[in-house]
Design a protein around this motif. Structure first.
Motif, PDB file in Angstrom:
ATOM      1  N   VAL A 141       0.831  -1.208   0.000  1.00  0.00           N
ATOM      2  CA  VAL A 141       0.000   0.000   0.000  1.00  0.00           C
ATOM      3  C   VAL A 141       0.866   1.259   0.000  1.00  0.00           C
ATOM      4  O   VAL A 141       0.556   2.242  -0.679  1.00  0.00           O
ATOM      5  CB  VAL A 141      -0.948  -0.016   1.211  1.00  0.00           C
ATOM      6  CG1 VAL A 141      -1.580   1.355   1.420  1.00  0.00           C
ATOM      7  CG2 VAL A 141      -2.033  -1.059   0.998  1.00  0.00           C
ATOM      8  N   VAL A 145       0.196   4.242  -2.984  1.00  0.00           N
ATOM      9  CA  VAL A 145      -0.540   5.485  -2.723  1.00  0.00           C
ATOM     10  C   VAL A 145      -0.265   6.571  -3.761  1.00  0.00           C
ATOM     11  O   VAL A 145      -1.206   7.192  -4.285  1.00  0.00           O
ATOM     12  CB  VAL A 145      -0.243   5.996  -1.300  1.00  0.00           C
ATOM     13  CG1 VAL A 145      -0.777   7.413  -1.108  1.00  0.00           C
ATOM     14  CG2 VAL A 145      -0.886   5.071  -0.277  1.00  0.00           C
ATOM     15  N   LEU A 149      -3.252   8.142  -6.238  1.00  0.00           N
ATOM     16  CA  LEU A 149      -3.593   9.562  -6.291  1.00  0.00           C
ATOM     17  C   LEU A 149      -3.445  10.112  -7.707  1.00  0.00           C
ATOM     18  O   LEU A 149      -4.261  10.923  -8.157  1.00  0.00           O
ATOM     19  CB  LEU A 149      -2.716  10.356  -5.315  1.00  0.00           C
ATOM     20  CG  LEU A 149      -2.964  10.075  -3.832  1.00  0.00           C
ATOM     21  CD1 LEU A 149      -1.952  10.818  -2.971  1.00  0.00           C
ATOM     22  CD2 LEU A 149      -4.381  10.484  -3.440  1.00  0.00           C
ATOM     23  N   SER A 209       3.242  11.792  -0.328  1.00  0.00           N
ATOM     24  CA  SER A 209       3.151  10.346  -0.152  1.00  0.00           C
ATOM     25  C   SER A 209       4.407   9.647  -0.653  1.00  0.00           C
ATOM     26  O   SER A 209       4.838   8.641  -0.089  1.00  0.00           O
ATOM     27  CB  SER A 209       1.919   9.796  -0.850  1.00  0.00           C
ATOM     28  OG  SER A 209       2.003   9.998  -2.246  1.00  0.00           O
TER      29      SER A 209
END
Length: 215
Positions: A141, A145, A149, A209
């Protein structure tokens, strides 16, 4: 320059933004749910299932989104004999179209986790599902991310294509306002600022991120 046209038709523009937001929200959530299942199928040991899913992903990613919209809105009712509304067609299209891209994002994230992690989990007695849920996915994960996005930005921009099925998204609503007032400079400048603010804001989250993933 008469910027009062934006305020005058604020409800029309707000309704268009609501349609765009609905398409993005359903497209993201539904696309990620279906995409996660497709990704698990692609990395499974069942080769036939993996090949079928791989073919689906390859086909969807190779055709324009507007063509898929046409398929569901115009062609599918001819096959099934049941008409689909514009909103149903658009939501279905966005979920299934985005699922192909989310599938590859999830698959890449899963494959990016070193195989040694799986071997170590197996050595501790964890089963396949426990290894995936407790070891593989938490690490995957973090790498996914930024890509998720980025896909959200693309999805938001793609919502402008729903005009082909007579849905009035944000950009289509702006076109209507221009037709009513002949103020294209003010209206399209406002639309550009809104798109810029949303997409740039999400891009900042992408940058953060990525930095967090590297820590």
């Amino acid at each position: 320059m008469d910027w009062s046209v934006i305020w005058k038709y604020r409800e029309l523009l707000a309704h268009g933004m609501q349609i765009s937001a609905l398409l993005v929200g359903v497209g993201m959530v539904g696309g990620m749910m279906v995409g996660a299942l497709l990704a698990l199928a692609r990395v499974s040991r069942f080769r036939t299932l993996a090949l079928v899913v791989g073919g689906y992903v390859a086909v969807i990613r190779s055709v324009p989104l507007i063509l898929v919209l046409f398929w569901f809105y115009f062609m599918l009712p001819l096959v099934t004999g049941q008409p689909m509304g514009a909103m149903t067609s658009a939501l279905t299209t966005f979920v299934l179209f985005e699922a192909a891209f989310y599938c590859e994002i999830f698959r890449a994230g899963i494959l990016a986790v070193p195989q040694g992690q799986s071997l170590a989990a197996a050595a501790t007695g964890l089963g396949n599902w426990q290894t995936l849920r407790l070891v593989i996915l938490p690490q995957a994960v973090a790498a996914m991310v930024p890509l998720l996005l980025n896909q959200a930005i693309i999805l938001f921009q793609d919502t402008s294509l729903v005009y082909v099925v007579a849905l009035r998204d944000f950009l289509t609503a702006a076109n209507v306002v221009v037709g009513l007032n002949e103020r294209p400079i003010e209206v399209y400048t406002f639309v550009a600022v809104v798109y810029l603010a949303i997409c740039y804001g999400v891009s900042l989250l992408v940058g953060r991120s990525k930095k967090a993933a590297l820590r």
